[in-house]
Write a protein that holds these residues in place. Structure first.
Motif, PDB file in Angstrom:
ATOM      1  N   ARG A  68      -7.307   1.629  -4.890  1.00  0.00           N
ATOM      2  CA  ARG A  68      -8.544   1.874  -5.614  1.00  0.00           C
ATOM      3  C   ARG A  68      -8.808   3.299  -5.834  1.00  0.00           C
ATOM      4  NH1 ARG A  68     -12.344  -1.581  -7.467  1.00  0.00           N
ATOM      5  NH2 ARG A  68     -14.152  -0.595  -8.208  1.00  0.00           N
ATOM      6  N   PRO A  69      -8.398   4.339  -5.178  1.00  0.00           N
ATOM      7  CA  PRO A  69      -8.906   5.787  -5.391  1.00  0.00           C
ATOM      8  C   PRO A  69      -8.026   6.196  -6.544  1.00  0.00           C
ATOM      9  CG  PRO A  69      -8.412   5.547  -3.057  1.00  0.00           C
ATOM     10  CD  PRO A  69      -8.176   4.180  -3.694  1.00  0.00           C
ATOM     11  N   LEU A  70      -6.590   5.531  -6.705  1.00  0.00           N
ATOM     12  CA  LEU A  70      -5.920   6.132  -8.060  1.00  0.00           C
ATOM     13  C   LEU A  70      -6.490   5.513  -9.202  1.00  0.00           C
ATOM     14  CD1 LEU A  70      -3.435   7.092  -9.274  1.00  0.00           C
ATOM     15  CD2 LEU A  70      -2.057   5.217  -8.610  1.00  0.00           C
ATOM     16  N   ALA A  71      -7.102   4.138  -9.054  1.00  0.00           N
ATOM     17  CA  ALA A  71      -7.509   3.408 -10.140  1.00  0.00           C
ATOM     18  C   ALA A  71      -8.898   4.264 -10.780  1.00  0.00           C
ATOM     19  CB  ALA A  71      -7.915   1.883  -9.846  1.00  0.00           C
ATOM     20  N   GLU A  72      -9.370   4.607  -9.693  1.00  0.00           N
ATOM     21  CA  GLU A  72     -10.784   5.601 -10.070  1.00  0.00           C
ATOM     22  C   GLU A  72     -10.677   6.882 -10.634  1.00  0.00           C
ATOM     23  OE1 GLU A  72     -12.695   5.419  -6.166  1.00  0.00           O
ATOM     24  OE2 GLU A  72     -13.757   3.577  -6.374  1.00  0.00           O
ATOM     25  N   THR A 125       1.985  -2.943  -5.638  1.00  0.00           N
ATOM     26  CA  THR A 125       2.050  -4.409  -4.709  1.00  0.00           C
ATOM     27  C   THR A 125       2.911  -3.769  -3.554  1.00  0.00           C
ATOM     28  OG1 THR A 125       4.225  -4.320  -6.258  1.00  0.00           O
ATOM     29  CG2 THR A 125       2.377  -6.153  -6.493  1.00  0.00           C
ATOM     30  N   SER A 126       2.081  -2.573  -2.989  1.00  0.00           N
ATOM     31  CA  SER A 126       2.599  -2.233  -1.630  1.00  0.00           C
ATOM     32  C   SER A 126       2.023  -2.974  -0.453  1.00  0.00           C
ATOM     33  CB  SER A 126       2.113  -0.831  -1.840  1.00  0.00           C
ATOM     34  OG  SER A 126       0.623  -0.550  -1.840  1.00  0.00           O
ATOM     35  N   ASN A 127       2.303  -2.495   0.698  1.00  0.00           N
ATOM     36  CA  ASN A 127       2.031  -3.043   2.021  1.00  0.00           C
ATOM     37  C   ASN A 127       0.227  -3.348   2.083  1.00  0.00           C
ATOM     38  OD1 ASN A 127       2.061  -4.280   4.569  1.00  0.00           O
ATOM     39  ND2 ASN A 127       1.683  -2.199   5.483  1.00  0.00           N
ATOM     40  N   PRO A 128      -0.388  -4.737   2.154  1.00  0.00           N
ATOM     41  CA  PRO A 128       0.411  -5.754   2.249  1.00  0.00           C
ATOM     42  C   PRO A 128       0.873  -6.375   1.164  1.00  0.00           C
ATOM     43  CG  PRO A 128      -1.774  -6.212   2.554  1.00  0.00           C
ATOM     44  CD  PRO A 128      -1.687  -4.875   2.530  1.00  0.00           C
ATOM     45  N   ALA A 129       2.247  -6.620   0.764  1.00  0.00           N
ATOM     46  CA  ALA A 129       2.663  -6.628  -0.350  1.00  0.00           C
ATOM     47  C   ALA A 129       2.311  -8.104  -0.869  1.00  0.00           C
ATOM     48  CB  ALA A 129       4.544  -6.472  -0.377  1.00  0.00           C
ATOM     49  N   HIS A 185       7.826   7.241  -3.798  1.00  0.00           N
ATOM     50  CA  HIS A 185       6.816   6.103  -3.260  1.00  0.00           C
ATOM     51  C   HIS A 185       6.979   6.335  -1.625  1.00  0.00           C
ATOM     52  CE1 HIS A 185       6.609   4.420  -7.160  1.00  0.00           C
ATOM     53  NE2 HIS A 185       7.892   4.331  -7.224  1.00  0.00           N
ATOM     54  N   GLY A 186       5.752   6.802  -1.203  1.00  0.00           N
ATOM     55  CA  GLY A 186       5.786   7.015   0.261  1.00  0.00           C
ATOM     56  C   GLY A 186       5.354   5.637   1.010  1.00  0.00           C
ATOM     57  N   VAL A 187       6.236   4.872   1.297  1.00  0.00           N
ATOM     58  CA  VAL A 187       6.207   3.497   1.981  1.00  0.00           C
ATOM     59  C   VAL A 187       5.554   4.017   3.244  1.00  0.00           C
ATOM     60  CG1 VAL A 187       6.841   1.294   2.760  1.00  0.00           C
ATOM     61  CG2 VAL A 187       7.326   2.163   0.460  1.00  0.00           C
ATOM     62  N   LEU A 188       6.526   4.627   4.079  1.00  0.00           N
ATOM     63  CA  LEU A 188       6.058   5.333   5.266  1.00  0.00           C
ATOM     64  C   LEU A 188       5.539   4.348   6.314  1.00  0.00           C
ATOM     65  CD1 LEU A 188       4.342   8.575   3.849  1.00  0.00           C
ATOM     66  CD2 LEU A 188       6.745   8.218   4.786  1.00  0.00           C
ATOM     67  N   SER A 189       6.380   3.325   6.620  1.00  0.00           N
ATOM     68  CA  SER A 189       6.089   2.274   7.571  1.00  0.00           C
ATOM     69  C   SER A 189       6.775   2.567   8.987  1.00  0.00           C
ATOM     70  CB  SER A 189       6.556   0.921   7.088  1.00  0.00           C
ATOM     71  OG  SER A 189       8.093   0.878   6.860  1.00  0.00           O
ATOM     72  N   GLY A 190       6.116   2.017   9.919  1.00  0.00           N
ATOM     73  CA  GLY A 190       6.669   2.074  11.335  1.00  0.00           C
ATOM     74  C   GLY A 190       6.597   3.309  11.831  1.00  0.00           C
ATOM     75  N   PRO A 191       7.646   3.818  12.285  1.00  0.00           N
ATOM     76  CA  PRO A 191       7.617   5.275  12.955  1.00  0.00           C
ATOM     77  C   PRO A 191       8.037   6.369  12.207  1.00  0.00           C
ATOM     78  CG  PRO A 191      10.078   4.363  13.062  1.00  0.00           C
ATOM     79  CD  PRO A 191       9.097   3.423  12.303  1.00  0.00           C
ATOM     80  N   ALA A 192       7.758   6.328  10.623  1.00  0.00           N
ATOM     81  CA  ALA A 192       7.977   7.186   9.706  1.00  0.00           C
ATOM     82  C   ALA A 192       7.045   8.311   9.860  1.00  0.00           C
ATOM     83  CB  ALA A 192       7.601   6.773   8.248  1.00  0.00           C
ATOM     84  N   THR A 209       1.038   7.035  -5.665  1.00  0.00           N
ATOM     85  CA  THR A 209       1.084   5.564  -6.228  1.00  0.00           C
ATOM     86  C   THR A 209       0.932   4.435  -4.754  1.00  0.00           C
ATOM     87  OG1 THR A 209       3.677   5.871  -5.567  1.00  0.00           O
ATOM     88  CG2 THR A 209       3.170   6.101  -7.578  1.00  0.00           C
ATOM     89  N   ILE A 210       0.938   4.751  -3.738  1.00  0.00           N
ATOM     90  CA  ILE A 210       0.534   4.025  -2.606  1.00  0.00           C
ATOM     91  C   ILE A 210      -0.498   4.768  -1.964  1.00  0.00           C
ATOM     92  CG2 ILE A 210       1.416   2.999  -0.751  1.00  0.00           C
ATOM     93  CD1 ILE A 210       4.289   2.938  -1.597  1.00  0.00           C
ATOM     94  N   ALA A 211      -1.429   3.913  -1.611  1.00  0.00           N
ATOM     95  CA  ALA A 211      -2.712   4.610  -0.864  1.00  0.00           C
ATOM     96  C   ALA A 211      -2.324   5.048   0.496  1.00  0.00           C
ATOM     97  CB  ALA A 211      -3.725   3.645  -0.762  1.00  0.00           C
ATOM     98  N   PRO A 212      -2.818   6.211   1.140  1.00  0.00           N
ATOM     99  CA  PRO A 212      -1.962   6.804   2.222  1.00  0.00           C
ATOM    100  C   PRO A 212      -2.940   5.837   3.530  1.00  0.00           C
ATOM    101  CG  PRO A 212      -3.644   8.200   1.581  1.00  0.00           C
ATOM    102  CD  PRO A 212      -3.442   7.304   0.269  1.00  0.00           C
ATOM    103  N   THR A 213      -2.135   5.870   4.388  1.00  0.00           N
ATOM    104  CA  THR A 213      -2.838   5.169   5.672  1.00  0.00           C
ATOM    105  C   THR A 213      -3.318   6.360   6.473  1.00  0.00           C
ATOM    106  OG1 THR A 213      -0.577   5.766   7.023  1.00  0.00           O
ATOM    107  CG2 THR A 213      -0.917   3.438   6.059  1.00  0.00           C
ATOM    108  N   GLY A 214      -4.276   6.231   7.527  1.00  0.00           N
ATOM    109  CA  GLY A 214      -4.887   7.141   8.193  1.00  0.00           C
ATOM    110  C   GLY A 214      -3.709   8.318   8.808  1.00  0.00           C
TER     111      GLY A 214
END
Length: 339
Positions: A16-20, A68-72, A260-267, A284-289
């Protein structure tokens, strides 16, 4: 049928931040306030997704912003259900703005009895009523052919080129662009051409998925600033190993530019402990904390490019013009203009 005065934007929950940011920038372009369409996109207790649009969209040119990123699977279903709601509400045209297109790594059958999930997703989108797709840096360009509707694939290379020219001003002659594998050579060559830098390749051999057994550098990186460029960073294992290999070959610094920073698991932990000076990703992908908190990871905006692409589609003008630095530079003025 009413005459459409402005493009209408609607967003799912993926980014949503990108859409805004797109809506805010579009308001600046149009000289009129453009808000995201008033709607609710929520889940029932059993996980089912429900969508209700509170505005009239009959005859409108709708743009659905949803990675269509995590949760894809949840984000994909949100996109499909929003599109179905708009189609049943008599929207004139529905364009899916998918900054990150999930399932793109499943674009072919690599073994017997495996699916081509990217094609399945393309079929689902068309069935839901989507009439055009706007995305960025598809993992496999041939996915555009999976659709029987127009697909506009934007490229992050022009944005990265502007950022590199600013970040490495006065040292541009020291840069070598590096592809982390043979499959990404075309992408790396495009960036190298834009900034006038030589190209190197890290050749890797995998024993099994997720593990890199051996890496060899093709090209000269000794006493150079190595910039790795790729479209996706998932667990960052390959990326961090490539950075170590480049430093071992005499590179003075290693930085990475990933779309695209998917950055899952131990990334994030791997990146924080790596020899890389920085990892630059788009939003393009909202960042996790943890991603937002990591000082090694920096994000560059895509809203200016997506906004202009949406306006060009709405106006019926060229989208490919955005690949030209002379066109893109003014759009990013104040963001990433060259020093």
């Amino acid at each position: 049928m009413p005459v459409t005065q402005e493009p209408k934007l609607i967003s799912g929950n993926a980014n949503r931040p990108l859409a805004e940011a797109i809506a805010k920038r579009m308001s600046m372009h149009r000289g009129a306030k453009i808000d995201l369409c008033d709607a609710r996109v929520e889940r029932f207790n059993d996980g089912e997704i429900f969508v209700e649009v509170f505005e009239n969209v009959r005859g409108e040119d709708m743009f659905v912003v949803q990675s269509t990123s995590n949760p894809a699977n949840d984000n994909l279903m949100e996109l499909l259900i929003i599109s179905d709601a708009l189609r049943r509400s008599s929207a004139r045209r529905i364009t899916a703005v998918i900054p990150y297109f999930g399932y793109a790594r499943q674009d072919r059958r690599t073994k017997a009895r495996t699916p081509i999930s990217a094609k399945l997703v393309a079929n689902m989108m068309v069935t839901a009523g989507i009439e055009r797709v706007l995305t960025m840096d598809l993992h496999a360009a041939q996915i555009q052919g999976f659709f029987d509707i127009p697909v506009d694939n934007l490229y992050a290379a022009p944005i990265f080129a502007l950022d590199i020219e600013r970040q490495f001003a006065g040292r541009m002659d020291q840069i070598t662009v590096v592809s982390p594998d043979v499959g990404g050579v075309a992408r790396a060559r495009e960036l190298a051409k834009r900034i006038g830098a030589p190209l190197s390749i890290v050749d890797k051999r995998r024993e099994k998925p997720g593990e890199v057994a051996e890496m060899t550098v093709i090209g000269e990186v000794k006493d150079r600033i190595a910039i790795i460029v790729d479209d996706i960073c998932d667990t960052a294992g390959t990326l961090c190993k490539a950075a170590e290999t480049l430093m071992g070959q005499g590179a003075t610094e290693v930085h990475s530019y990933i779309t695209h920073g998917v950055l899952s698991g131990p990334a994030v932990e791997r990146i924080a402990d790596s020899v890389m000076g920085s990892l630059v990703v788009t939003d393009t992908i909202a960042p996790t904390g943890p991603v937002a908190a990591c000082d090694r990871i920096r994000r560059v905006p895509t809203a200016p490019m997506f906004t202009q692409a949406i306006l060009n589609i709405w106006n019926g003008t060229s989208v490919s013009s955005l690949f030209d630095a002379d066109t893109l530079g003014p759009i990013y003025e104040g963001h990433y203009s060259a020093a």
